[in-house]
Structure formats: structure tokens, C-alpha cells
Motif scaffolding. Structure first.
Motif, PDB file in Angstrom:
ATOM      1  N   VAL A  63       4.152  66.320  42.871  1.00  0.00           N
ATOM      2  CA  VAL A  63       4.466  65.206  42.401  1.00  0.00           C
ATOM      3  C   VAL A  63       5.988  65.071  42.261  1.00  0.00           C
ATOM      4  O   VAL A  63       6.406  65.453  41.367  1.00  0.00           O
ATOM      5  N   SER A  64       6.472  64.364  42.908  1.00  0.00           N
ATOM      6  CA  SER A  64       8.007  63.966  43.051  1.00  0.00           C
ATOM      7  C   SER A  64       8.329  63.253  41.711  1.00  0.00           C
ATOM      8  O   SER A  64       7.739  62.267  41.503  1.00  0.00           O
ATOM      9  N   PRO A  65       9.449  63.853  41.023  1.00  0.00           N
ATOM     10  CA  PRO A  65      10.067  62.848  39.854  1.00  0.00           C
ATOM     11  C   PRO A  65      10.639  61.665  40.708  1.00  0.00           C
ATOM     12  O   PRO A  65      10.923  61.739  41.852  1.00  0.00           O
ATOM     13  N   SER A  66      11.183  60.586  40.143  1.00  0.00           N
ATOM     14  CA  SER A  66      11.694  59.462  40.694  1.00  0.00           C
ATOM     15  C   SER A  66      12.846  59.662  41.020  1.00  0.00           C
ATOM     16  O   SER A  66      13.916  58.729  40.583  1.00  0.00           O
ATOM     17  N   VAL A  67      13.279  60.670  41.660  1.00  0.00           N
ATOM     18  CA  VAL A  67      14.738  60.872  41.992  1.00  0.00           C
ATOM     19  C   VAL A  67      15.419  60.013  42.845  1.00  0.00           C
ATOM     20  O   VAL A  67      16.633  59.689  42.901  1.00  0.00           O
ATOM     21  N   TRP A  68      14.686  59.293  43.847  1.00  0.00           N
ATOM     22  CA  TRP A  68      15.155  58.409  44.799  1.00  0.00           C
ATOM     23  C   TRP A  68      15.555  57.274  44.233  1.00  0.00           C
ATOM     24  O   TRP A  68      16.341  56.419  44.695  1.00  0.00           O
ATOM     25  N   MET A 114       8.404  71.018  47.888  1.00  0.00           N
ATOM     26  CA  MET A 114       8.065  69.983  47.040  1.00  0.00           C
ATOM     27  C   MET A 114       6.950  69.281  47.785  1.00  0.00           C
ATOM     28  O   MET A 114       6.884  69.100  48.897  1.00  0.00           O
ATOM     29  N   LEU A 115       5.723  68.920  47.073  1.00  0.00           N
ATOM     30  CA  LEU A 115       4.732  68.182  47.728  1.00  0.00           C
ATOM     31  C   LEU A 115       4.797  66.876  47.118  1.00  0.00           C
ATOM     32  O   LEU A 115       4.623  66.516  45.866  1.00  0.00           O
ATOM     33  N   THR A 116       4.890  65.950  47.945  1.00  0.00           N
ATOM     34  CA  THR A 116       5.007  64.501  47.437  1.00  0.00           C
ATOM     35  C   THR A 116       3.628  63.644  47.841  1.00  0.00           C
ATOM     36  O   THR A 116       3.161  63.943  48.689  1.00  0.00           O
ATOM     37  N   LEU A 117       3.494  62.563  46.880  1.00  0.00           N
ATOM     38  CA  LEU A 117       2.289  61.685  47.020  1.00  0.00           C
ATOM     39  C   LEU A 117       2.653  60.480  48.175  1.00  0.00           C
ATOM     40  O   LEU A 117       1.763  60.029  48.813  1.00  0.00           O
ATOM     41  N   PHE A 118       3.895  60.260  48.320  1.00  0.00           N
ATOM     42  CA  PHE A 118       4.467  58.863  49.118  1.00  0.00           C
ATOM     43  C   PHE A 118       5.224  59.366  50.095  1.00  0.00           C
ATOM     44  O   PHE A 118       6.171  60.486  49.885  1.00  0.00           O
ATOM     45  N   PRO A 119       5.307  58.718  51.322  1.00  0.00           N
ATOM     46  CA  PRO A 119       6.079  59.173  52.348  1.00  0.00           C
ATOM     47  C   PRO A 119       7.584  58.787  52.203  1.00  0.00           C
ATOM     48  O   PRO A 119       8.443  59.672  52.495  1.00  0.00           O
ATOM     49  N   PHE A 120       8.071  57.916  51.612  1.00  0.00           N
ATOM     50  CA  PHE A 120       9.463  57.361  51.142  1.00  0.00           C
ATOM     51  C   PHE A 120      10.232  58.632  50.264  1.00  0.00           C
ATOM     52  O   PHE A 120      11.258  58.786  50.610  1.00  0.00           O
ATOM     53  N   GLU A 121       9.222  59.151  49.547  1.00  0.00           N
ATOM     54  CA  GLU A 121       9.589  60.701  48.923  1.00  0.00           C
ATOM     55  C   GLU A 121      10.198  61.552  49.625  1.00  0.00           C
ATOM     56  O   GLU A 121      11.240  62.135  49.742  1.00  0.00           O
ATOM     57  N   ALA A 122       9.404  61.844  50.634  1.00  0.00           N
ATOM     58  CA  ALA A 122       9.679  62.815  51.681  1.00  0.00           C
ATOM     59  C   ALA A 122      10.596  62.587  52.330  1.00  0.00           C
ATOM     60  O   ALA A 122      11.469  63.590  52.636  1.00  0.00           O
ATOM     61  N   GLN A 123      11.112  61.455  52.773  1.00  0.00           N
ATOM     62  CA  GLN A 123      12.171  61.027  53.541  1.00  0.00           C
ATOM     63  C   GLN A 123      13.657  61.276  52.779  1.00  0.00           C
ATOM     64  O   GLN A 123      14.388  61.914  53.277  1.00  0.00           O
ATOM     65  N   PHE A 124      13.457  61.122  51.315  1.00  0.00           N
ATOM     66  CA  PHE A 124      14.429  61.381  50.481  1.00  0.00           C
ATOM     67  C   PHE A 124      14.903  62.914  50.315  1.00  0.00           C
ATOM     68  O   PHE A 124      15.903  63.434  50.523  1.00  0.00           O
TER      69      PHE A 124
END
Length: 377
Positions: A119-124, A141-151
Motif C-alpha cells: 500500500v503506497s503512501p500518497s507520495v505522488w 513496493m506493492l501498489t493498489l492502483f496503477p497510477f502509483e506504480a507509474q510514479f
């Protein structure tokens, strides 16, 4: 015979306990010889975690409360670092709770233990420099959302987008008639769900505003009904107080937000994770938010994202209306929401696309990524 695997996990609150339990289940299915240590709640303990101390000791909200508990939190983290380094787990997985877990991950990684943050913190969105610490602290890092992975990709952090467990749990089509029957609501006629947030401060700022908007909506659409799920007995008491003097056909619910979303035609909602639940239920929404003027001025300077609501961040466009701060008036909320009671297909078609993208069997994806990191996937 696969060798014994020792996995350490730390979750700090109920949402992390749910994620942790799902991940543990998926790891056991792939690697039966696995032992779990760390800190978690009742769901993780039911999956076999022996918890060093109760998870509640980590669950603190709000700046003032954190300051009051800081000595205890720091002491617990120091002891946890020592205990985990001597236990030598094959991998450490910090689930959400970034203020606690990232420091823990940094120390464990320096001690030679592989680390994963789930779960990514909202660093983006803000405090983007935290990505430098994340790069030092975790192997994956395991993310729940694709835009986080792009970041993270753009910042050279090893990442895997695993999807969202809620997207797995909520069916692509939700039965409105059954939900209305369960809540004793009429089978026909428009129903609007009001979700002004789960924290006292949110309800103080948005509760009265949402109820005023409901009064105006009723003038526009006679025969409309409202449901409002209360996050806790305290929130219910607060909302009952706000209802005094307002004549509204409104049902207060204790929790049961999923049922309220399933039963309604449209939603007036505070920006936050509940917007994802509304999206997954395919209910058109208007998002509103208010903070103190000082906080707003600070956030306006800090936040890098063009949108504040998850549906718009996921769609990468203005899919749902966002009425923020002074724009959030009862009149504007009612006027923006009214057309969505019959229309709203543009939103719901967009929600369907997003739901399919997030429905990836998140726990299984996360387990596969962890085992791959350990050379066993």
C-alpha cells in the motif's frame, strides 16, 4: 519438500489487518511451510500470525494523539527492530502505516533482511521527496492502483501493481432491489446516499452541509429519500444533533455503507477511500471536501495532483465533479447531483472500466510478487 519460510508482517490498523490476512492466506496456498511473525489484528492472528503486541497500540489518528503516544511508539519500534533482526525472517512486509513501517523497513533492510511495503503512501500527491526514503527502505513496493506504480517506475523503485482487494470483493453488478429490501426502502423512487466522512472533524465540516444540500434536493425532487451510514456511535450522535430542525426523509444506518451504496441511485460523498467503494458499486457521485482555511492554503501549495478524488485519479480525467472548499455550497451540491439521479451513465461506464482494471485477485498477485522477490516465484 519446500523449505520453511519465515515471513514477518506489521499492520497498524483494521484495513491493514484485512490486507495482511488475505496475503497470508495466498502465501500459505503457494508455500504451505510458512511461519508468520510480527504485529497484526484478529484476522491476521486467525491466519496464524503470532503477534508481538496488540495491533491497537499502533492505531493512532491525528497529530496531537500521535504526539501523546510518541514515546511508546518509538520504544515499540526499537524493540521490534531488535526482535525481528534476531528472528531473521526471509522477508519483512510492512502493510500501510508508512510513518511507522518505513523506518522499520529501513533498519531491517540495512540488517540484510528483504523488505516489502504493501500500500503506497500518497507520495505522488504531496511530499514527493519521501520516494527517496522509500527507495532506500524497501526492495519492493506493492501498489493498489496503477497510477502509483507509474510514479515508482519513474523514480526507479521496484514496484508491482497488484490490484485492489475491494475490487475483488465487490461484484461487478450490485443488486439495488435486494439492498433496498434489506434497508426497508421503497423499491422505486430516487434514493441518495450521503457519506460525509468517518472522522468527527469531517462530519463537523460536511455533515450540516450535506444535510442542507439534501433539503434543496428534496425541493427539486419531491419523493426523494436519503440514507446516511454512520461510521460509529459517536458519529451517529453527532449527525442526530445536526438533523435537529431539518425535516428530511432520511434513514441513519449503523455502518453498512456497502448496503447504502448498493441501494442508492446517486451519492454525495466526502473525498476519501469511500469514493472507491461508490465507484465499485457503479453509483454516480458528486465529491465534496472542506478543510480549515489555513490547511487549505497549505495543501494548495503542497499537492501536486490535479484531482483530489480517487475516481478522477484513476480515470486520469475529470470523471466526477469535485466541489472543494468555497465551491461546496448546499445549492451547488444539489444542482450538480440532481441530474445524476437519471443520468450518470458517463460516470458509471468509466467506473466499470476502472473496476475491471483493479480486479486482479490482489492477494494472489501480492503473494506471487513476494515469492518472486525471494527467488521462489
Amino acid at each position: 519438500m519446500s523449505k520453511q519460510l519465515r515471513v514477518a508482517l506489521v499492520a497498524g490498523e483494521a484495513s491493514g489487518d484485512i490486507l495482511g490476512a488475505g496475503l497470508m492466506q495466498a502465501l500459505k496456498a503457494r508455500h504451505p511451510q510458512v511461519e508468520f511473525i510480527g504485529v497484526g489484528g484478529p484476522l491476521m492472528e486467525a491466519e496464524g500470525l503470532s503477534s508481538y503486541f496488540p495491533m491497537e497500540r499502533l492505531a493512532v489518528m491525528g497529530l496531537v494523539e500521535v504526539l501523546g503516544r510518541l514515546p511508546e511508539l518509538l520504544l515499540r519500534r526499537r524493540r521490534l527492530v531488535t526482535a525481528l533482526i534476531s528472528a531473521k525472517p526471509d522477508v519483512f512486509i510492512g502493510i500501510d502505516a508508512p510513518d511507522f513501517n518505513l523506518d522499520l523497513e529501513l533498519k531491517l533492510r540495512r540488517a540484510g533482511i528483504k523488505t516489502v511495503h504493501y500500500v503506497s503512501p500518497s507520495v505522488w500527491a504531496w511530499r514527493q521527496k519521501r520516494v527517496l526514503k522509500i527507495r532506500q527502505a524497501c526492495d519492493l513496493m506493492l501498489t493498489l492502483f496503477p497510477f502509483e506504480a507509474q510514479f515508482y517506475d519513474a523514480h526507479q523503485v521496484a514496484v508491482r501493481f497488484v490490484g485492489h482487494p475491494l475490487a475483488d470483493a465487490i461484484a461487478p453488478q450490485v443488486d439495488r432491489a435486494a439492498a433496498r429490501a434489506a434497508l426497508d426502502l421503497p423499491a422505486d423512487g430516487p434514493v441518495v446516499a450521503l457519506l460525509p466522512g468517518s472522522r468527527g472533524s469531517e462530519v463537523a465540516r460536511l455533515g450540516g452541509l450535506f444535510l442542507d444540500a439534501a433539503v434543496r434536493l428534496r425541493a427539486l425532487r419531491p419523493g426523494i429519500r436519503f440514507v446516511l451510514p454512520c461510521a460509529s456511535p459517536e458519529r451517529r450522535a453527532q449527525l442526530e444533533q445536526q438533523l435537529v430542525g431539518r425535516d428530511l426523509p432520511l434513514t441513519l444506518l449503523d455502518g453498512r455503507s456497502h448496503l447504502a451504496l448498493a441501494a442508492c441511485d446517486a451519492v454525495l460523498i466526502a473525498s476519501g477511500t469511500a469514493t472507491l467503494e461508490a465507484l465499485l458499486h457503479k453509483r454516480p457521485m458528486v465529491v465534496a471536501y472542506k478543510v480549515s482555511p489555513m490547511t487549505y492554503r497549505i495543501l494548495k501549495r503542497l499537492v501536486k495532483s490535479p484531482y483530489i478524488s480517487l475516481p478522477n485519479l484513476l480515470a486520469e480525467r475529470l470523471l466526477v465533479p469535485e466541489l472543494i472548499q468555497d465551491a461546496a455550497t448546499p445549492e451547488a451540491l444539489a444542482q450538480t447531483l440532481a441530474p445524476l439521479l437519471e443520468g450518470g451513465e458517463v460516470q458509471t461506464e468509466g467506473f466499470d472500466v476502472i473496476h475491471r482494471a483493479l480486479r486482479r485477485d490482489a492477494s494472489a498477485q501480492a503473494a506471487d510478487a513476494v515469492l518472486k522477490l525471494l527467488g521462489q516465484g
